[in-house]
Scaffold this active site. Structure first.
Site, mmCIF file in Angstrom:
data_model
loop_
_atom_site.group_PDB
_atom_site.id
_atom_site.type_symbol
_atom_site.label_atom_id
_atom_site.label_comp_id
_atom_site.label_asym_id
_atom_site.label_seq_id
_atom_site.Cartn_x
_atom_site.Cartn_y
_atom_site.Cartn_z
ATOM 1 N N ARG A 27 0.848 -1.205 0.000
ATOM 2 C CA ARG A 27 0.000 0.000 0.000
ATOM 3 C C ARG A 27 0.873 1.240 0.000
ATOM 4 N NH1 ARG A 27 -5.029 2.234 2.705
ATOM 5 N NH2 ARG A 27 -5.051 4.305 1.791
ATOM 6 N N ARG A 52 -6.082 1.919 -4.292
ATOM 7 C CA ARG A 52 -5.192 1.253 -3.346
ATOM 8 C C ARG A 52 -5.226 -0.254 -3.529
ATOM 9 N NH1 ARG A 52 -9.190 3.626 0.999
ATOM 10 N NH2 ARG A 52 -9.015 5.195 -0.578
ATOM 11 N N ASP A 93 -6.688 -1.723 1.920
ATOM 12 C CA ASP A 93 -7.017 -0.755 2.956
ATOM 13 C C ASP A 93 -7.602 -1.562 4.109
ATOM 14 O OD1 ASP A 93 -7.446 1.830 4.082
ATOM 15 O OD2 ASP A 93 -9.539 1.750 3.477
ATOM 16 N N ASP A 143 -9.403 -0.832 7.737
ATOM 17 C CA ASP A 143 -9.939 0.150 8.676
ATOM 18 C C ASP A 143 -10.467 -0.536 9.925
ATOM 19 O OD1 ASP A 143 -9.492 2.409 7.088
ATOM 20 O OD2 ASP A 143 -11.413 2.204 6.061
#
Length: 168
Positions: free
Chosen positions: A90, A99, A102, A104
């Site tokens: 990344r 990307r 990711d 989160d």
């Protein structure tokens, strides 16, 4: 004689996504690294495909939610997730940009955390993003949002986001 204190665990809910490279392989590799570096995987959602959100002139995203039992703090989980993203290639260029991966942190037990410019739990926009709520509702329908006081499923069923989402 020394007694071992039992480790305390928290269930963290992570949302994985990506729209570059071999998207399914990137999700799978991220999940494997999460299991090694963050904790025991309790549940993994189906993979969902959506158009890009926020910055729309890019390839569609694949997203997947993961529930992980961890003894790390929320901040440690975030740091480990960022390390995993970096190890998978990344590169952060622009907000909401393309990307490879990711990761989160969406929910961390029933904790509410507000560390300015660093960590916000629950994720401050989760309740308005279908691509977050659909996979999360699949694996954690009865989890209560610690601020809104509603179940994940109830939030998802009442979401106003009209972005089309397709379960693969």
């Amino acid at each position: 004689m020394m007694l071992n204190k039992a480790l305390e665990y928290t269930t963290a809910y992570l949302l994985l996504g990506g729209n570059l490279g071999n998207r399914e392989d990137n999700l799978s590799r991220a999940i494997s690294l999460i299991a090694v570096q963050i904790g025991e995987i309790e549940a993994v959602s189906s993979i969902y495909e959506t158009a890009a959100w926020g910055k729309e002139d890019q390839p569609s995203f694949l997203n997947q939610a993961v529930s992980v039992k961890t003894h790390f703090t929320a901040l440690e989980v975030l740091r480990k997730a960022l390390d995993i993203e970096q190890s998978l290639g990344r590169v952060r260029k622009e907000k909401w940009g393309e990307r490879l991966i990711d990761i989160d942190l969406i929910l961390f037990g029933d904790e509410v955390i507000d560390m300015e410019n660093l960590l916000h739990v629950p994720h401050p926009h989760m309740q308005v993003r279908k691509f977050v709520m659909a996979p999360l509702a699949e694996i954690a329908p009865n989890v209560i949002h610690p601020i809104l006081g509603q179940t994940v499923l109830n939030i998802y069923e009442n979401i106003s986001d009209v972005l089309e989402i397709k379960k693969l």
